[in-house]
Design an enzyme around this catalytic site. Sequence first.
Site, PDB file in Angstrom:
ATOM      1  N   LYS A  28      -6.882   1.425  -3.506  1.00  0.00           N
ATOM      2  CA  LYS A  28      -6.523   0.891  -2.178  1.00  0.00           C
ATOM      3  C   LYS A  28      -6.705   1.971  -1.102  1.00  0.00           C
ATOM      4  CE  LYS A  28      -4.819  -1.557   1.128  1.00  0.00           C
ATOM      5  NZ  LYS A  28      -5.624  -2.553   1.811  1.00  0.00           N
ATOM      6  N   LYS A  44       0.000   4.772   9.101  1.00  0.00           N
ATOM      7  CA  LYS A  44       0.740   5.058   7.859  1.00  0.00           C
ATOM      8  C   LYS A  44      -0.241   5.270   6.706  1.00  0.00           C
ATOM      9  CE  LYS A  44       1.640   1.689   5.246  1.00  0.00           C
ATOM     10  NZ  LYS A  44       1.323   0.992   3.996  1.00  0.00           N
ATOM     11  N   THR A  88       0.869  -1.184   0.000  1.00  0.00           N
ATOM     12  CA  THR A  88       0.000   0.000   0.000  1.00  0.00           C
ATOM     13  C   THR A  88       0.899   1.225   0.000  1.00  0.00           C
ATOM     14  OG1 THR A  88      -1.647  -1.195   1.291  1.00  0.00           O
ATOM     15  CG2 THR A  88      -1.839   1.207   1.243  1.00  0.00           C
TER      16      THR A  88
HETATM   17  P1  NAP Z   1       4.640  -6.460   7.791  1.00  0.00           P
HETATM   18  O1  NAP Z   1       4.164  -7.764   8.341  1.00  0.00           O
HETATM   19  O2  NAP Z   1       5.089  -5.411   8.744  1.00  0.00           O
HETATM   20  O3  NAP Z   1       5.816  -6.777   6.753  1.00  0.00           O
HETATM   21  C1  NAP Z   1       6.509  -5.737   6.140  1.00  0.00           C
HETATM   22  C2  NAP Z   1       7.554  -6.273   5.193  1.00  0.00           C
HETATM   23  O4  NAP Z   1       8.304  -5.164   4.662  1.00  0.00           O
HETATM   24  C3  NAP Z   1       8.574  -7.202   5.875  1.00  0.00           C
HETATM   25  O5  NAP Z   1       8.989  -8.164   4.958  1.00  0.00           O
HETATM   26  C4  NAP Z   1       9.708  -6.215   6.201  1.00  0.00           C
HETATM   27  O6  NAP Z   1      10.956  -6.825   6.362  1.00  0.00           O
HETATM   28  C5  NAP Z   1       9.683  -5.377   4.947  1.00  0.00           C
HETATM   29  N1  NAP Z   1      10.364  -4.088   5.125  1.00  0.00           N
HETATM   30  C6  NAP Z   1       9.967  -3.041   5.886  1.00  0.00           C
HETATM   31  N2  NAP Z   1      10.837  -2.014   5.776  1.00  0.00           N
HETATM   32  C7  NAP Z   1      11.805  -2.434   4.931  1.00  0.00           C
HETATM   33  C8  NAP Z   1      12.967  -1.822   4.407  1.00  0.00           C
HETATM   34  N3  NAP Z   1      13.307  -0.575   4.735  1.00  0.00           N
HETATM   35  N4  NAP Z   1      13.728  -2.531   3.558  1.00  0.00           N
HETATM   36  C9  NAP Z   1      13.382  -3.785   3.221  1.00  0.00           C
HETATM   37  N5  NAP Z   1      12.286  -4.432   3.669  1.00  0.00           N
HETATM   38  C10 NAP Z   1      11.508  -3.738   4.518  1.00  0.00           C
HETATM   39  O7  NAP Z   1       3.534  -5.769   6.885  1.00  0.00           O
HETATM   40  P2  NAP Z   1       2.305  -6.453   6.122  1.00  0.00           P
HETATM   41  O8  NAP Z   1       1.132  -6.442   7.050  1.00  0.00           O
HETATM   42  O9  NAP Z   1       2.739  -7.711   5.476  1.00  0.00           O
HETATM   43  O10 NAP Z   1       2.012  -5.317   5.030  1.00  0.00           O
HETATM   44  C11 NAP Z   1       2.755  -5.222   3.835  1.00  0.00           C
HETATM   45  C12 NAP Z   1       2.068  -4.206   2.931  1.00  0.00           C
HETATM   46  O11 NAP Z   1       0.724  -4.632   2.651  1.00  0.00           O
HETATM   47  C13 NAP Z   1       1.932  -2.822   3.591  1.00  0.00           C
HETATM   48  O12 NAP Z   1       2.069  -1.833   2.610  1.00  0.00           O
HETATM   49  C14 NAP Z   1       0.531  -2.840   4.163  1.00  0.00           C
HETATM   50  O13 NAP Z   1      -0.011  -1.546   4.311  1.00  0.00           O
HETATM   51  C15 NAP Z   1      -0.194  -3.653   3.102  1.00  0.00           C
HETATM   52  N6  NAP Z   1      -1.402  -4.362   3.565  1.00  0.00           N
HETATM   53  C16 NAP Z   1      -1.412  -4.988   4.775  1.00  0.00           C
HETATM   54  C17 NAP Z   1      -2.579  -5.641   5.169  1.00  0.00           C
HETATM   55  C18 NAP Z   1      -2.684  -6.360   6.497  1.00  0.00           C
HETATM   56  O14 NAP Z   1      -3.813  -6.645   6.908  1.00  0.00           O
HETATM   57  N7  NAP Z   1      -1.586  -6.676   7.174  1.00  0.00           N
HETATM   58  C19 NAP Z   1      -3.699  -5.680   4.323  1.00  0.00           C
HETATM   59  C20 NAP Z   1      -3.610  -5.065   3.079  1.00  0.00           C
HETATM   60  C21 NAP Z   1      -2.460  -4.406   2.714  1.00  0.00           C
HETATM   61  P3  NAP Z   1      11.424  -7.397   7.805  1.00  0.00           P
HETATM   62  O15 NAP Z   1      10.803  -8.741   7.927  1.00  0.00           O
HETATM   63  O16 NAP Z   1      12.891  -7.420   7.732  1.00  0.00           O
HETATM   64  O17 NAP Z   1      10.905  -6.422   8.840  1.00  0.00           O
END
Ligand code: NAP
Length: 299
Positions: A172, A240, A97
């Site tokens: 989104k 965010k 996102t």
């Molecule tokens: P998450 O569990 O916090 O995972 C984030 C990912 O990004 C991890 O692999 C993390 O690596 C990586 N990352 C963060 N900062 C980084 C950097 N500077 N360099 C390289 N890798 C980095 O988040 P998520 O819930 O999977 O969400 C991922 C995306 O999908 C976001 O944009 C979120 O808004 C969107 N989204 C989430 C949901 C939900 O319900 N969770 C639903 C729809 C959309 P590490 O493992 O090393 O920290």
Amino acid sequence: MIKAISYLGLGTMGSGMASNLLEAGYELTVWNRSAEKCEPFRRNGAHVADTPADAVRDVDLVMYSLSDDQAVEEVVFGSKGILSGIKEGQIAMDMSTVLPATSLQEQEAYAKRGVDFLDAPVFGSRQESANAKLWIMAAGNKAIFEKVKPVLEHLGQTVHYFGKNGNAAAMKLVGNLIVALEMEALAEGLVLAQKAGLDLNTVMEVVKVADFRSPLLLSNGQNILKRDFSPSFALKLMLKDASLIEKFSETMESPIPALRVVEKNLASAVGLGFGNENASALIKALEKEAGIEVKALNR
Ligand code: NAP
């Protein structure tokens, strides 16, 4: 036909999608900043790369789901980033996102290398990602979308095409604006119900059936009553997203008075130390103000 895929970012969302790609039989390469998250995938037959640039060599499609715009900046544009490894004829797809403007910057940079790009963010959370039940939106070249659609169908229950690059990212943010207001409505409603001395289990029974019902209100409401704030969509990610919605609507000159209130409450709850809990922990900011804790009496 797409056979080899790399997936970068194995967080809550990415790990579920990458598992389903393996399950569907694609040849998978994975990369994650914290390398230990790659190990379960290695055990299940995926290749593990040391850098984003290495991860994207010799695959048909590069997919990624990263926290925010800054993470995308680092993983795509950084040294040893995707752009330093990707070649003409490959396809890149950002499922994070991010701002529509970020998607457009990505598209422009990939185009200079002869690489096609789709923005393809998702609705759904941990469970929908793990169970291949996401609601997926995609934007970019239509022929490329058609090529990638069979892959997306292994990850989600619906796939909608939105036209030119940036439009899926915009959709989104439109959806998350609605989600944020629903979460605020639920939190305010439950705090008021508790203050009024209503039986909260019966309140949720009404929320389940009335004409304002929604799966989001139901699952979050039930978890709040159990005081279960384990993260499927982290509060800090919702904050965010609120700031992305604010930036985007300012660019579009579109009013968001209610979102501004939600953003303030999200920031308060994060300030209270609940950023890594589920987004429903937004209620904790209101509970503090009200001097109560919303909790169902066991029946
Ligand atoms: P998450 O569990 O916090 O995972 C984030 C990912 O990004 C991890 O692999 C993390 O690596 C990586 N990352 C963060 N900062 C980084 C950097 N500077 N360099 C390289 N890798 C980095 O988040 P998520 O819930 O999977 O969400 C991922 C995306 O999908 C976001 O944009 C979120 O808004 C969107 N989204 C989430 C949901 C939900 O319900 N969770 C639903 C729809 C959309 P590490 O493992 O090393 O920290």
